[in-house]
Design an enzyme around this catalytic site. Structure first.
Site, mmCIF file in Angstrom:
data_model
loop_
_atom_site.group_PDB
_atom_site.id
_atom_site.type_symbol
_atom_site.label_atom_id
_atom_site.label_comp_id
_atom_site.label_asym_id
_atom_site.label_seq_id
_atom_site.Cartn_x
_atom_site.Cartn_y
_atom_site.Cartn_z
ATOM 1 N N LYS A 11 18.846 12.667 140.544
ATOM 2 C CA LYS A 11 18.523 12.018 139.266
ATOM 3 C C LYS A 11 19.118 12.799 138.077
ATOM 4 C CE LYS A 11 14.405 9.653 141.013
ATOM 5 N NZ LYS A 11 12.944 9.351 140.811
ATOM 6 N N TYR A 51 15.052 -0.551 140.273
ATOM 7 C CA TYR A 51 13.607 -0.253 140.306
ATOM 8 C C TYR A 51 12.759 -1.499 140.067
ATOM 9 C CZ TYR A 51 14.237 4.805 140.670
ATOM 10 O OH TYR A 51 14.533 6.079 141.116
ATOM 11 N N ASN A 114 11.630 13.700 138.626
ATOM 12 C CA ASN A 114 11.306 14.359 139.889
ATOM 13 C C ASN A 114 12.519 14.554 140.806
ATOM 14 O OD1 ASN A 114 11.599 11.729 140.616
ATOM 15 N ND2 ASN A 114 9.580 11.497 141.558
ATOM 16 N N HIS A 117 15.767 10.582 144.413
ATOM 17 C CA HIS A 117 15.267 9.322 144.980
ATOM 18 C C HIS A 117 15.619 9.289 146.451
ATOM 19 C CE1 HIS A 117 14.516 5.063 145.645
ATOM 20 N NE2 HIS A 117 15.630 5.088 146.367
ATOM 21 N N GLU A 128 19.399 -0.627 149.347
ATOM 22 C CA GLU A 128 19.775 0.383 148.355
ATOM 23 C C GLU A 128 21.164 0.955 148.626
ATOM 24 O OE1 GLU A 128 15.206 1.741 147.251
ATOM 25 O OE2 GLU A 128 16.519 3.181 148.257
#
Ligand code: CDP
Ligand code: MG
Length: 148
Positions: A11, A51, A114, A117, A128
């Site tokens: 991320k 998302y 965080n 993913h 994905e």
């Protein structure tokens, strides 16, 4: 246990800290092979689509903001039980709950920022992976490795 593929993202928080390599090291140490990778900056519509399952959650707007604030690295990881193994290496969504030694315990700032993913099931992994990569962009490593 079957050989699987899963979609991983590093991320924007980790990319911004110049720590992509440290995350890749965790995947490789766990026996996962990177079979495709690309850096890109997600557009707002792309992040919203990726998302979409969370669109009714209170954190959705902020998550889309975060995921579009800078480039991400997307990669396909391959290996035995890759979907579950990657989730294990990642750690819990909230770094406060993540096991010591997991990526999120070591690199996440908070529950939103965080670090990584990872797909959560075979069906989402297929969707994905296709979001970022065509079949031609995924490299066969097993054949190459057997020649080494
Ligand atoms: O990424 P993971 O599958 O572990 O968690 P998720 O429940 O699918 O949520 C997707 C992402 O939304 C998380 O990785 C966080 O970046 C973000 N999130 C958040 O900002 N606040 C929450 N309470 C839960 C998730
Ligand atoms: Mg998820």
């Amino acid at each position: 246990m079957a050989i699987e593929r899963t979609l991983s993202m590093v991320k924007p928080d980790v990319v911004g800290k110049n720590m992509i390599g440290k995350i890749y090291q965790r995947f490789e140490a766990a026996g996962l092979q990177i079979v495709a990778a690309r850096m890109m900056r997600l557009s707002r519509p792309e992040a919203e689509r990726f998302y979409a399952v969370h669109r009714h959650k209170p954190f959705y707007r902020s998550l889309v903001e975060f995921m579009t604030c800078g480039p991400i690295m997307a990669q396909v990881l391959e290996g035995e039980d890759a979907i579950r193994k990657n989730r294990e290496v990642m750690g819990a969504t909230n770094p406060d709950d993540a096991e010591p030694g997991t990526i999120r315990a070591d690199f996440a700032t908070n529950v939103e920022q965080n670090a990584v993913h990872g797909s959560d099931a075979p069906e989402t992994a297929v969707q994905e992976i296709a979001f970022f990569f065509s079949n031609e962009q995924i490299c066969e490593r097993r054949a190459a490795d057997s020649r080494a």
